[in-house]
Design an enzyme around this catalytic site. Sequence first.
Site, PDB file in Angstrom:
ATOM      1  N   LYS A  54     115.011  45.527  15.484  1.00  0.00           N
ATOM      2  CA  LYS A  54     115.165  46.526  14.415  1.00  0.00           C
ATOM      3  C   LYS A  54     114.563  46.005  13.110  1.00  0.00           C
ATOM      4  CE  LYS A  54     119.296  48.389  16.592  1.00  0.00           C
ATOM      5  NZ  LYS A  54     120.760  48.434  16.658  1.00  0.00           N
ATOM      6  N   GLN A  98     125.874  46.184  13.726  1.00  0.00           N
ATOM      7  CA  GLN A  98     125.532  46.024  15.148  1.00  0.00           C
ATOM      8  C   GLN A  98     126.799  45.874  15.988  1.00  0.00           C
ATOM      9  OE1 GLN A  98     122.338  46.182  16.493  1.00  0.00           O
ATOM     10  NE2 GLN A  98     123.445  46.203  18.421  1.00  0.00           N
ATOM     11  N   ASP A 124     123.302  54.962  11.806  1.00  0.00           N
ATOM     12  CA  ASP A 124     123.578  55.021  13.253  1.00  0.00           C
ATOM     13  C   ASP A 124     124.234  56.355  13.635  1.00  0.00           C
ATOM     14  OD1 ASP A 124     122.658  52.943  14.829  1.00  0.00           O
ATOM     15  OD2 ASP A 124     124.342  51.613  14.380  1.00  0.00           O
TER      16      ASP A 124
END
Length: 312
Positions: A54, A98, A124
């Site tokens: 990412k 994460q 997200d």
Amino acid sequence: MSARRLDGTAVAAAIRSELAADVAELTRRLGRPPSLSIVLVGDDPASKVYVRNKEKAGAEAGLAVTVHRLPATAALDDVLSLVRALNVDDRCDGILVQSPLPPAMGKQASEQVFDAIAPAKDVDGFHAENVGRLVQGRPLLPPCTPTGVIALLEREGVRIAGTHAVVIGRSDIVGKPMAMMLLQRDATVTICHSKTKDLAAVVRTGDIVVSAIGRPGYVTPEMIKPGAVVVDVGTTPVEDRGIVVRLFGPESPRVASFDRRGSTVVGDVHPAVAEVASALSPVPGGVGPLTITMLLRNTLEAARARLAPAGR
Ligand code: NAP
């Protein structure tokens, strides 16, 4: 029949090149590059790889990516404090924590952390408010993986409206939002999970099958209606050569690649499904590149909304 390959790498590259103009425009208007803050807690090897990918993709796109690393011994409060600081940091446009968080933080830790992220920075799309908005058909920041699957299907010219779509897996981050997005595009949707009775028969009724369970080669040709479109979201790291040989055959390039590296990433869909399906997304090179691309797109959306919040 040999299925057409749904080429996630090519579709992702096309979308990323379209995003370049947005990055340039936002950089000019913000007076700095759009920024993404990634929080990584602990030493989970897969998480480290995901974060590295990412970070790399963000930097290549011209975003400012900062990775905030916390040790595996960090307390849940440490993560929450960091998230709250990023929420009010004017130079931070998007926040991603994460997952998974270290098990010691407790079962509900991820939910608590996702809900602590300001919804407008939740790139997200896991905050309860963003989930609710998605369900109501007015998403602000939709979750990256299912959005990537939709982008792959649409860009590859797969018709969704009027089809029967079967989603295997019902997680909050993939299966459920996937089903909702297909429904909103006028598919008739069935969700299968570990308690589904005669799953194979249900899946066989699908014109579109999206598998997101994390079981290598679980979806076999007998489960697929001839001509169906199959999207493989599953990614399972495999270190057992026997599994790779069983799935791909002893002479396959995949086994040769395994022998060089000592591991490989395998999808949920058995390679022989290509003989039955009309189109199939590969692993790797299918949904994965789209997921990261949608993260970039969400970060740009979040940055744009901060410039003009009244319009949303
Ligand atoms: P998850 O939270 O573990 O959920 C797995 C789901 O699969 C659950 O709903 C589970 O059912 C269901 N399931 C497990 N075994 C099953 C079986 N034998 N038959 C039917 N259903 C079964 O996983 P996730 O986070 O959704 O991820 C799923 C897969 O997608 C993983 O391989 C993950 O690595 C991959 N993934 C890939 C990307 C990408 O960018 N390519 C992004 C995200 C995830 P129950 O609910 O009944 O337990």
